[in-house]
Design a protein around this motif. Sequence first.
Motif, PDB file in Angstrom:
ATOM      1  N   LEU A   1      -7.238  -2.895   6.037  1.00 48.48           N
ATOM      2  CA  LEU A   1      -6.098  -2.740   5.136  1.00 48.48           C
ATOM      3  C   LEU A   1      -4.795  -2.534   5.902  1.00 48.48           C
ATOM      4  CD1 LEU A   1      -7.659  -0.486   2.367  1.00 48.48           C
ATOM      5  CD2 LEU A   1      -6.933  -2.868   2.128  1.00 48.48           C
ATOM      6  N   SER A   2      -4.857  -1.776   6.965  1.00 48.19           N
ATOM      7  CA  SER A   2      -3.668  -1.508   7.769  1.00 48.19           C
ATOM      8  C   SER A   2      -3.155  -2.778   8.424  1.00 48.19           C
ATOM      9  CB  SER A   2      -3.984  -0.447   8.822  1.00 48.19           C
ATOM     10  OG  SER A   2      -2.837  -0.128   9.550  1.00 48.19           O
ATOM     11  N   ALA A   3      -4.077  -3.556   8.990  1.00 44.80           N
ATOM     12  CA  ALA A   3      -3.685  -4.803   9.644  1.00 44.80           C
ATOM     13  C   ALA A   3      -3.172  -5.821   8.634  1.00 44.80           C
ATOM     14  CB  ALA A   3      -4.870  -5.377  10.410  1.00 44.80           C
ATOM     15  N   THR A   4      -3.777  -5.849   7.457  1.00 49.47           N
ATOM     16  CA  THR A   4      -3.413  -6.826   6.439  1.00 49.47           C
ATOM     17  C   THR A   4      -2.114  -6.477   5.724  1.00 49.47           C
ATOM     18  OG1 THR A   4      -5.755  -7.243   6.051  1.00 49.47           O
ATOM     19  CG2 THR A   4      -4.224  -8.002   4.359  1.00 49.47           C
ATOM     20  N   LEU A   5      -1.980  -5.223   5.310  1.00 50.16           N
ATOM     21  CA  LEU A   5      -0.846  -4.816   4.491  1.00 50.16           C
ATOM     22  C   LEU A   5       0.359  -4.358   5.300  1.00 50.16           C
ATOM     23  CD1 LEU A   5      -2.790  -2.916   1.692  1.00 50.16           C
ATOM     24  CD2 LEU A   5      -1.965  -5.272   1.668  1.00 50.16           C
ATOM     25  N   GLY A   6       0.126  -4.009   6.566  1.00 50.51           N
ATOM     26  CA  GLY A   6       1.221  -3.624   7.445  1.00 50.51           C
ATOM     27  C   GLY A   6       2.055  -2.438   6.989  1.00 50.51           C
ATOM     28  N   PRO A   7       1.422  -1.337   6.566  1.00 51.80           N
ATOM     29  CA  PRO A   7       2.210  -0.180   6.154  1.00 51.80           C
ATOM     30  C   PRO A   7       2.883   0.474   7.358  1.00 51.80           C
ATOM     31  CG  PRO A   7      -0.072   0.439   6.328  1.00 51.80           C
ATOM     32  CD  PRO A   7      -0.005  -1.045   6.582  1.00 51.80           C
ATOM     33  N   GLU A   8       3.863   1.330   7.081  1.00 48.60           N
ATOM     34  CA  GLU A   8       4.525   2.047   8.165  1.00 48.60           C
ATOM     35  C   GLU A   8       3.544   2.955   8.895  1.00 48.60           C
ATOM     36  OE1 GLU A   8       8.212   3.944   7.213  1.00 48.60           O
ATOM     37  OE2 GLU A   8       8.786   2.319   5.875  1.00 48.60           O
ATOM     38  N   SER A   9       2.622   3.536   8.137  1.00 42.52           N
ATOM     39  CA  SER A   9       1.582   4.377   8.741  1.00 42.52           C
ATOM     40  C   SER A   9       0.341   4.341   7.863  1.00 42.52           C
ATOM     41  CB  SER A   9       2.079   5.824   8.884  1.00 42.52           C
ATOM     42  OG  SER A   9       2.163   6.437   7.614  1.00 42.52           O
ATOM     43  N   THR A  10      -0.765   4.780   8.412  1.00 41.10           N
ATOM     44  CA  THR A  10      -1.993   4.821   7.602  1.00 41.10           C
ATOM     45  C   THR A  10      -1.874   5.858   6.495  1.00 41.10           C
ATOM     46  OG1 THR A  10      -3.003   6.300   9.224  1.00 41.10           O
ATOM     47  CG2 THR A  10      -3.540   3.967   9.400  1.00 41.10           C
ATOM     48  N   ASP A  11      -0.974   6.832   6.644  1.00 45.21           N
ATOM     49  CA  ASP A  11      -0.751   7.806   5.580  1.00 45.21           C
ATOM     50  C   ASP A  11      -0.317   7.106   4.291  1.00 45.21           C
ATOM     51  OD1 ASP A  11      -1.342   9.738   7.430  1.00 45.21           O
ATOM     52  OD2 ASP A  11       0.694  10.533   7.568  1.00 45.21           O
ATOM     53  N   ASP A  12       0.472   6.035   4.426  1.00 46.93           N
ATOM     54  CA  ASP A  12       0.895   5.274   3.247  1.00 46.93           C
ATOM     55  C   ASP A  12      -0.303   4.680   2.518  1.00 46.93           C
ATOM     56  OD1 ASP A  12       3.577   5.785   3.756  1.00 46.93           O
ATOM     57  OD2 ASP A  12       3.846   3.923   4.892  1.00 46.93           O
ATOM     58  N   LEU A  13      -1.267   4.179   3.274  1.00 46.91           N
ATOM     59  CA  LEU A  13      -2.470   3.618   2.655  1.00 46.91           C
ATOM     60  C   LEU A  13      -3.293   4.696   1.962  1.00 46.91           C
ATOM     61  CD1 LEU A  13      -3.651   1.045   5.327  1.00 46.91           C
ATOM     62  CD2 LEU A  13      -2.615   0.582   3.109  1.00 46.91           C
ATOM     63  N   VAL A  14      -3.363   5.865   2.554  1.00 51.33           N
ATOM     64  CA  VAL A  14      -4.113   6.960   1.934  1.00 51.33           C
ATOM     65  C   VAL A  14      -3.435   7.369   0.623  1.00 51.33           C
ATOM     66  CG1 VAL A  14      -4.840   9.364   2.197  1.00 51.33           C
ATOM     67  CG2 VAL A  14      -5.083   7.770   4.112  1.00 51.33           C
ATOM     68  N   ARG A  15      -2.115   7.422   0.621  1.00 54.36           N
ATOM     69  CA  ARG A  15      -1.393   7.739  -0.613  1.00 54.36           C
ATOM     70  C   ARG A  15      -1.683   6.693  -1.688  1.00 54.36           C
ATOM     71  NH1 ARG A  15       2.296   9.997   2.965  1.00 54.36           N
ATOM     72  NH2 ARG A  15       3.371   8.065   3.469  1.00 54.36           N
ATOM     73  N   ARG A  16      -1.641   5.426  -1.305  1.00 53.51           N
ATOM     74  CA  ARG A  16      -1.940   4.354  -2.261  1.00 53.51           C
ATOM     75  C   ARG A  16      -3.360   4.489  -2.790  1.00 53.51           C
ATOM     76  NH1 ARG A  16       0.075  -1.230   0.593  1.00 53.51           N
ATOM     77  NH2 ARG A  16       2.116  -0.505   1.291  1.00 53.51           N
ATOM     78  N   ALA A  17      -4.278   4.810  -1.908  1.00 55.07           N
ATOM     79  CA  ALA A  17      -5.688   4.939  -2.304  1.00 55.07           C
ATOM     80  C   ALA A  17      -5.871   6.062  -3.324  1.00 55.07           C
ATOM     81  CB  ALA A  17      -6.564   5.185  -1.080  1.00 55.07           C
ATOM     82  N   VAL A  18      -5.195   7.169  -3.097  1.00 56.12           N
ATOM     83  CA  VAL A  18      -5.297   8.281  -4.045  1.00 56.12           C
ATOM     84  C   VAL A  18      -4.732   7.865  -5.397  1.00 56.12           C
ATOM     85  CG1 VAL A  18      -4.463  10.606  -4.575  1.00 56.12           C
ATOM     86  CG2 VAL A  18      -5.321  10.086  -2.289  1.00 56.12           C
ATOM     87  N   HIS A  19      -3.598   7.174  -5.398  1.00 52.24           N
ATOM     88  CA  HIS A  19      -3.003   6.705  -6.657  1.00 52.24           C
ATOM     89  C   HIS A  19      -3.947   5.758  -7.388  1.00 52.24           C
ATOM     90  CE1 HIS A  19       0.800   8.607  -5.976  1.00 52.24           C
ATOM     91  NE2 HIS A  19       1.062   7.908  -4.898  1.00 52.24           N
ATOM     92  N   LEU A  20      -4.546   4.826  -6.654  1.00 49.53           N
ATOM     93  CA  LEU A  20      -5.465   3.870  -7.275  1.00 49.53           C
ATOM     94  C   LEU A  20      -6.711   4.550  -7.831  1.00 49.53           C
ATOM     95  CD1 LEU A  20      -5.221   0.824  -4.849  1.00 49.53           C
ATOM     96  CD2 LEU A  20      -4.537   0.898  -7.253  1.00 49.53           C
ATOM     97  N   LEU A  21      -7.272   5.484  -7.080  1.00 51.10           N
ATOM     98  CA  LEU A  21      -8.451   6.207  -7.545  1.00 51.10           C
ATOM     99  C   LEU A  21      -8.116   7.024  -8.789  1.00 51.10           C
ATOM    100  CD1 LEU A  21     -11.383   7.100  -7.291  1.00 51.10           C
ATOM    101  CD2 LEU A  21     -10.611   8.894  -5.718  1.00 51.10           C
ATOM    102  N   PHE A  22      -6.982   7.704  -8.768  1.00 50.09           N
ATOM    103  CA  PHE A  22      -6.579   8.487  -9.927  1.00 50.09           C
ATOM    104  C   PHE A  22      -6.389   7.584 -11.145  1.00 50.09           C
ATOM    105  CE2 PHE A  22      -3.513  10.518 -12.711  1.00 50.09           C
ATOM    106  CZ  PHE A  22      -4.088  11.767 -12.868  1.00 50.09           C
ATOM    107  N   GLN A  23      -5.699   6.469 -10.966  1.00 53.20           N
ATOM    108  CA  GLN A  23      -5.437   5.543 -12.073  1.00 53.20           C
ATOM    109  C   GLN A  23      -6.732   4.971 -12.642  1.00 53.20           C
ATOM    110  OE1 GLN A  23      -2.257   4.941 -13.336  1.00 53.20           O
ATOM    111  NE2 GLN A  23      -3.439   4.077 -15.010  1.00 53.20           N
ATOM    112  N   SER A  24      -7.628   4.531 -11.772  1.00 52.11           N
ATOM    113  CA  SER A  24      -8.872   3.935 -12.269  1.00 52.11           C
ATOM    114  C   SER A  24      -9.762   4.986 -12.939  1.00 52.11           C
ATOM    115  CB  SER A  24      -9.624   3.211 -11.149  1.00 52.11           C
ATOM    116  OG  SER A  24     -10.131   4.129 -10.208  1.00 52.11           O
TER     117      SER A  24
END
Length: 108
Positions: free
Chosen positions: A36-59
């Motif tokens: 995910l980090s290589a594909t999406l190119g976030p500023e940091s992996t922390d951004d991906l973790v934040r997105r993951a929490v949002h997605l899990l909460f939403q679903s």
Amino acid sequence: MSLDDFTTDVESAYSELDDELSVSLDSQTKNELAVLSATLGPESTDDLVRRAVHLLFQSTTDSGQLDMHLRRNYDVTYDEYLSGMTYEEMSGGVSPSQPDDKERRYQF
């Protein structure tokens, strides 16, 4: 358990998150995070973790699983938590606990 118990538990968990969050990853999770980090190119992996929490909460919310667990563990729903009152309190069946000075609740 009740709405007050759940609110207390959420506030407690929130304050504990102020400490630095350290998560150890198994190899599968680490690999998925790397992809995910290589594909999406976030500023940091922390951004991906934040997105993951949002997605899990939403679903979890969308599927009704959050309300199911809240009802089983605290006898409330997420809507009741957001409003600060149970459905019984909203309909006038039960008097709400003493509101804080900061809170304003509509009285019917």
